[in-house]
Design a protein around this motif. Sequence first.
Motif, short mmCIF file in Angstrom:
data_model
loop_
_atom_site.label_atom_id
_atom_site.label_comp_id
_atom_site.label_asym_id
_atom_site.label_seq_id
_atom_site.Cartn_x
_atom_site.Cartn_y
_atom_site.Cartn_z
N TYR A 9 0.83 -1.24 -0.03
CA TYR A 9 -0.17 -0.08 0.02
C TYR A 9 0.93 1.35 -0.13
O TYR A 9 0.48 2.29 -0.67
CB TYR A 9 -0.85 -0.01 1.19
N VAL A 13 0.06 4.15 -2.89
CA VAL A 13 0.05 5.46 -2.74
C VAL A 13 1.16 6.44 -3.22
O VAL A 13 1.00 7.54 -3.66
CB VAL A 13 0.42 5.62 -1.05
N GLY A 16 0.55 6.66 -6.86
CA GLY A 16 -0.34 7.84 -7.25
C GLY A 16 0.31 9.34 -6.79
O GLY A 16 0.09 10.11 -7.75
N VAL A 17 1.28 9.22 -5.87
CA VAL A 17 1.87 10.67 -5.65
C VAL A 17 2.60 11.19 -6.81
O VAL A 17 2.96 11.97 -7.29
CB VAL A 17 2.59 10.39 -4.49
N VAL A 79 -6.47 2.33 -5.76
CA VAL A 79 -5.83 3.49 -4.85
C VAL A 79 -5.13 4.31 -5.74
O VAL A 79 -5.06 5.34 -5.44
CB VAL A 79 -4.93 2.45 -4.18
N ALA A 83 -5.23 8.10 -4.91
CA ALA A 83 -4.01 8.82 -4.32
C ALA A 83 -3.53 9.82 -5.16
O ALA A 83 -3.32 11.19 -4.53
CB ALA A 83 -2.94 7.81 -4.17
#
Length: 203
Positions: A9, A13, A16-17, A79, A83
């Motif tokens: 996870y 994340v 996505g960042v 996700v 994110a």
Amino acid sequence: MLRRLLQLYIGLVLYGVSTAMFVRADLGADPWNVFHLGVAKLLSMDIGTVMIATGALVLLFWIPLRQRPGLGTLSNVIVLGLAADAALALMPPLETLLARSVMLVAAVIVNALATGMYIGAGFGAGPRDGLMTGIHARTGWSVRSIRTAIEISVLLAGCLLGGTFGIGTVFYALSIGPLIQLCLPWFRQKPTLSVAPQTEPAG
């Protein structure tokens, strides 16, 4: 198990960042996001929604590769878009070319690390990276060559749809394959070997 879940996870994340970092660098999106932005522009949709929908559709290409989705695959679909939207809301726009250039390089590095983390956690690759690992497993071709070919193909489709293209796009397409090949061994989880206790031989 807890370590693997955290790695999964955190990696998702961070991926996505990294997407938000590309957008804020404003020097050209990575190839998949050129595609996402093109579809979002064509259909007047939010980029996070497009990322989620694209991930679900890409899973269809797993069928001929005999890839099986796992927890990481399904988590990836959900996700990444969430994110990316959250990171974009927190990151202010950058003004100077130097700051944007640094952000671009950092985005590529974070993207490669994130990919290595969630694939290495062993819960299944994401839909897009599953294409890479599935083709590698079926053909034996190098991860570097497969990833680069996928990125260039998606980039061309995204450009035709009106996605944002720039020097950052070219930099990502040419560098992400070698970087992922470098990062994957760092995060690949190895099974723990149990050693049976030795006993003295009977007299």
